[in-house]
Design a protein around this motif. Sequence first.
Motif, PDB file in Angstrom:
ATOM      1  N   GLY A  19       0.817  -1.215   0.000  1.00 23.64           N
ATOM      2  CA  GLY A  19       0.000   0.000   0.000  1.00 23.64           C
ATOM      3  C   GLY A  19       0.846   1.258   0.000  1.00 23.64           C
ATOM      4  N   GLY A  20       1.944   1.238   0.758  1.00 24.87           N
ATOM      5  CA  GLY A  20       2.840   2.397   0.798  1.00 24.87           C
ATOM      6  C   GLY A  20       3.476   2.674  -0.543  1.00 24.87           C
ATOM      7  N   LEU A  21       3.915   1.611  -1.229  1.00 23.20           N
ATOM      8  CA  LEU A  21       4.496   1.798  -2.571  1.00 23.20           C
ATOM      9  C   LEU A  21       3.482   2.403  -3.520  1.00 23.20           C
ATOM     10  CD1 LEU A  21       6.545  -1.505  -2.933  1.00 23.20           C
ATOM     11  CD2 LEU A  21       7.460   0.826  -2.910  1.00 23.20           C
ATOM     12  N   SER A  22       2.266   1.911  -3.484  1.00 24.09           N
ATOM     13  CA  SER A  22       1.204   2.430  -4.346  1.00 24.09           C
ATOM     14  C   SER A  22       0.931   3.907  -4.051  1.00 24.09           C
ATOM     15  CB  SER A  22      -0.061   1.600  -4.131  1.00 24.09           C
ATOM     16  OG  SER A  22      -1.135   2.140  -4.841  1.00 24.09           O
ATOM     17  N   THR A  23       0.908   4.248  -2.782  1.00 27.89           N
ATOM     18  CA  THR A  23       0.623   5.629  -2.384  1.00 27.89           C
ATOM     19  C   THR A  23       1.762   6.568  -2.738  1.00 27.89           C
ATOM     20  OG1 THR A  23      -0.774   4.840  -0.595  1.00 27.89           O
ATOM     21  CG2 THR A  23       0.023   7.079  -0.422  1.00 27.89           C
ATOM     22  N   VAL A  24       2.995   6.135  -2.564  1.00 28.84           N
ATOM     23  CA  VAL A  24       4.143   6.986  -2.883  1.00 28.84           C
ATOM     24  C   VAL A  24       4.208   7.239  -4.387  1.00 28.84           C
ATOM     25  CG1 VAL A  24       6.687   7.035  -2.933  1.00 28.84           C
ATOM     26  CG2 VAL A  24       5.491   6.442  -0.833  1.00 28.84           C
ATOM     27  N   ARG A  25       3.897   6.222  -5.168  1.00 30.07           N
ATOM     28  CA  ARG A  25       3.939   6.361  -6.624  1.00 30.07           C
ATOM     29  C   ARG A  25       2.817   7.236  -7.169  1.00 30.07           C
ATOM     30  NH1 ARG A  25       4.954   0.046  -7.708  1.00 30.07           N
ATOM     31  NH2 ARG A  25       7.210   0.035  -7.405  1.00 30.07           N
ATOM     32  N   ALA A  26       1.633   7.152  -6.573  1.00 26.50           N
ATOM     33  CA  ALA A  26       0.486   7.909  -7.087  1.00 26.50           C
ATOM     34  C   ALA A  26      -0.318   8.516  -5.940  1.00 26.50           C
ATOM     35  CB  ALA A  26      -0.392   6.996  -7.934  1.00 26.50           C
ATOM     36  N   PRO A  27       0.238   9.527  -5.265  1.00 26.06           N
ATOM     37  CA  PRO A  27      -0.471  10.114  -4.121  1.00 26.06           C
ATOM     38  C   PRO A  27      -1.763  10.823  -4.529  1.00 26.06           C
ATOM     39  CG  PRO A  27       1.465  11.416  -4.640  1.00 26.06           C
ATOM     40  CD  PRO A  27       1.517  10.192  -5.498  1.00 26.06           C
ATOM     41  N   GLU A  28      -1.832  11.276  -5.761  1.00 25.04           N
ATOM     42  CA  GLU A  28      -3.029  11.992  -6.224  1.00 25.04           C
ATOM     43  C   GLU A  28      -4.264  11.093  -6.229  1.00 25.04           C
ATOM     44  OE1 GLU A  28      -1.016  10.073  -9.628  1.00 25.04           O
ATOM     45  OE2 GLU A  28      -0.272  11.498  -8.127  1.00 25.04           O
ATOM     46  N   ARG A  29      -4.042   9.784  -6.222  1.00 29.79           N
ATOM     47  CA  ARG A  29      -5.158   8.842  -6.234  1.00 29.79           C
ATOM     48  C   ARG A  29      -5.903   8.851  -4.894  1.00 29.79           C
ATOM     49  NH1 ARG A  29      -5.365   3.849  -4.447  1.00 29.79           N
ATOM     50  NH2 ARG A  29      -3.136   3.730  -4.079  1.00 29.79           N
ATOM     51  N   VAL A  30      -5.190   9.024  -3.788  1.00 32.78           N
ATOM     52  CA  VAL A  30      -5.828   8.967  -2.463  1.00 32.78           C
ATOM     53  C   VAL A  30      -5.861  10.313  -1.734  1.00 32.78           C
ATOM     54  CG1 VAL A  30      -5.398   6.526  -2.093  1.00 32.78           C
ATOM     55  CG2 VAL A  30      -3.682   8.172  -1.422  1.00 32.78           C
ATOM     56  N   VAL A  56       0.091  12.403   2.178  1.00 31.96           N
ATOM     57  CA  VAL A  56      -0.185  11.020   1.775  1.00 31.96           C
ATOM     58  C   VAL A  56       1.115  10.327   1.380  1.00 31.96           C
ATOM     59  CG1 VAL A  56      -1.270   9.675  -0.071  1.00 31.96           C
ATOM     60  CG2 VAL A  56      -2.590  11.381   1.146  1.00 31.96           C
ATOM     61  N   ARG A  57       1.986  11.029   0.707  1.00 34.69           N
ATOM     62  CA  ARG A  57       3.278  10.454   0.316  1.00 34.69           C
ATOM     63  C   ARG A  57       4.129  10.151   1.565  1.00 34.69           C
ATOM     64  NH1 ARG A  57       5.306  13.317  -4.489  1.00 34.69           N
ATOM     65  NH2 ARG A  57       4.432  11.603  -5.666  1.00 34.69           N
ATOM     66  N   ILE A  58       4.135  11.041   2.547  1.00 31.64           N
ATOM     67  CA  ILE A  58       4.863  10.800   3.798  1.00 31.64           C
ATOM     68  C   ILE A  58       4.289   9.571   4.501  1.00 31.64           C
ATOM     69  CG2 ILE A  58       5.257  11.688   6.148  1.00 31.64           C
ATOM     70  CD1 ILE A  58       5.437  14.511   4.836  1.00 31.64           C
ATOM     71  N   ASN A  59       2.971   9.489   4.560  1.00 36.67           N
ATOM     72  CA  ASN A  59       2.314   8.338   5.184  1.00 36.67           C
ATOM     73  C   ASN A  59       2.702   7.045   4.459  1.00 36.67           C
ATOM     74  OD1 ASN A  59       0.372   7.323   7.170  1.00 36.67           O
ATOM     75  ND2 ASN A  59      -0.880   6.828   5.391  1.00 36.67           N
ATOM     76  N   GLY A  60       2.732   7.095   3.141  1.00 38.15           N
ATOM     77  CA  GLY A  60       3.143   5.930   2.358  1.00 38.15           C
ATOM     78  C   GLY A  60       4.591   5.550   2.628  1.00 38.15           C
ATOM     79  N   ALA A  61       5.447   6.550   2.763  1.00 39.79           N
ATOM     80  CA  ALA A  61       6.859   6.281   3.055  1.00 39.79           C
ATOM     81  C   ALA A  61       7.020   5.648   4.435  1.00 39.79           C
ATOM     82  CB  ALA A  61       7.672   7.577   2.964  1.00 39.79           C
ATOM     83  N   VAL A  62       6.233   6.103   5.402  1.00 39.24           N
ATOM     84  CA  VAL A  62       6.274   5.490   6.739  1.00 39.24           C
ATOM     85  C   VAL A  62       5.805   4.042   6.643  1.00 39.24           C
ATOM     86  CG1 VAL A  62       5.260   5.534   9.053  1.00 39.24           C
ATOM     87  CG2 VAL A  62       6.029   7.662   7.994  1.00 39.24           C
ATOM     88  N   HIS A  63       4.759   3.794   5.852  1.00 38.41           N
ATOM     89  CA  HIS A  63       4.276   2.421   5.675  1.00 38.41           C
ATOM     90  C   HIS A  63       5.364   1.537   5.069  1.00 38.41           C
ATOM     91  CE1 HIS A  63      -0.368   3.035   5.868  1.00 38.41           C
ATOM     92  NE2 HIS A  63       0.258   3.480   6.938  1.00 38.41           N
ATOM     93  N   ILE A  64       6.072   2.049   4.090  1.00 36.25           N
ATOM     94  CA  ILE A  64       7.145   1.260   3.461  1.00 36.25           C
ATOM     95  C   ILE A  64       8.273   1.005   4.467  1.00 36.25           C
ATOM     96  CG2 ILE A  64       8.950   1.256   1.690  1.00 36.25           C
ATOM     97  CD1 ILE A  64       6.998   3.000  -0.013  1.00 36.25           C
ATOM     98  N   GLY A  65       8.774   2.078   5.075  1.00 34.49           N
ATOM     99  CA  GLY A  65       9.909   1.948   5.988  1.00 34.49           C
ATOM    100  C   GLY A  65       9.595   1.091   7.206  1.00 34.49           C
ATOM    101  N   ALA A  66       8.511   1.404   7.886  1.00 32.57           N
ATOM    102  CA  ALA A  66       8.156   0.635   9.080  1.00 32.57           C
ATOM    103  C   ALA A  66       7.754  -0.788   8.707  1.00 32.57           C
ATOM    104  CB  ALA A  66       7.026   1.327   9.839  1.00 32.57           C
ATOM    105  N   GLY A  67       7.112  -0.943   7.547  1.00 38.87           N
ATOM    106  CA  GLY A  67       6.750  -2.288   7.090  1.00 38.87           C
ATOM    107  C   GLY A  67       7.972  -3.145   6.836  1.00 38.87           C
ATOM    108  N   LEU A  68       8.980  -2.568   6.204  1.00 39.47           N
ATOM    109  CA  LEU A  68      10.215  -3.319   5.950  1.00 39.47           C
ATOM    110  C   LEU A  68      10.945  -3.646   7.252  1.00 39.47           C
ATOM    111  CD1 LEU A  68      11.521  -1.506   2.737  1.00 39.47           C
ATOM    112  CD2 LEU A  68      10.557  -3.820   2.907  1.00 39.47           C
ATOM    113  N   LEU A  69      10.964  -2.701   8.183  1.00 38.51           N
ATOM    114  CA  LEU A  69      11.586  -2.972   9.485  1.00 38.51           C
ATOM    115  C   LEU A  69      10.850  -4.092  10.218  1.00 38.51           C
ATOM    116  CD1 LEU A  69      12.331   0.652  10.758  1.00 38.51           C
ATOM    117  CD2 LEU A  69      14.003  -1.076  10.070  1.00 38.51           C
ATOM    118  N   LEU A  70       9.526  -4.039  10.166  1.00 34.53           N
ATOM    119  CA  LEU A  70       8.741  -5.083  10.816  1.00 34.53           C
ATOM    120  C   LEU A  70       8.987  -6.442  10.157  1.00 34.53           C
ATOM    121  CD1 LEU A  70       6.593  -5.991  12.835  1.00 34.53           C
ATOM    122  CD2 LEU A  70       4.856  -5.302  11.184  1.00 34.53           C
TER     123      LEU A  70
END
Length: 184
Positions: A19-30, A56-70
Amino acid sequence: MAVLRKCARPMLASAFVAGGLSTVRAPERVAPAAEPVAVPVASRVPRLPENPEQLVRINGAVHIGAGLLLAAGVVPRLAALALAGTLVPTTLAGHAWWKEEDSEQRAQQRTQFLKNLSLMGGLLITAADTHGKPSAAYRARGATRDAAGTVRGATSGAAKSVRDTADHVRALPAQAQQAIDKRL
């Protein structure tokens, strides 16, 4: 249990990374859906931009980073807390099923809302997981008890020393008198 953690963490994290990758790539969608929640949050938190697409892009980046750490098991409790914290505004903004007029859309948004609520539960369990080791609070209480025991032991020993010294001092006049008597 270690194998379970090693399998479960990446599974839990996968939804956030994708979800984070999708949001970072296309923040205008959400961004339009996020705006009613994101902008008030940004106005209360210093240094956050008020632009919904950036938020939204920051939120997506947190999802990617924290998701990878988890997924990797690196600071998993902190990563789970970060994901849980970002999941609240994401869910409120993206799946406000109570606002939907269309019954089909309402049901779909309710399902997504409940899915996110379930993810939140998994993240909170992960954040509380101490890997079978005592929690920091438990260890702190134990250290406090140990320190209190040490202090009690030290004060007890010190009190005994004071009593012994007092007994010795009380005995000094008698010993001095005996020494004087011997010399005479």
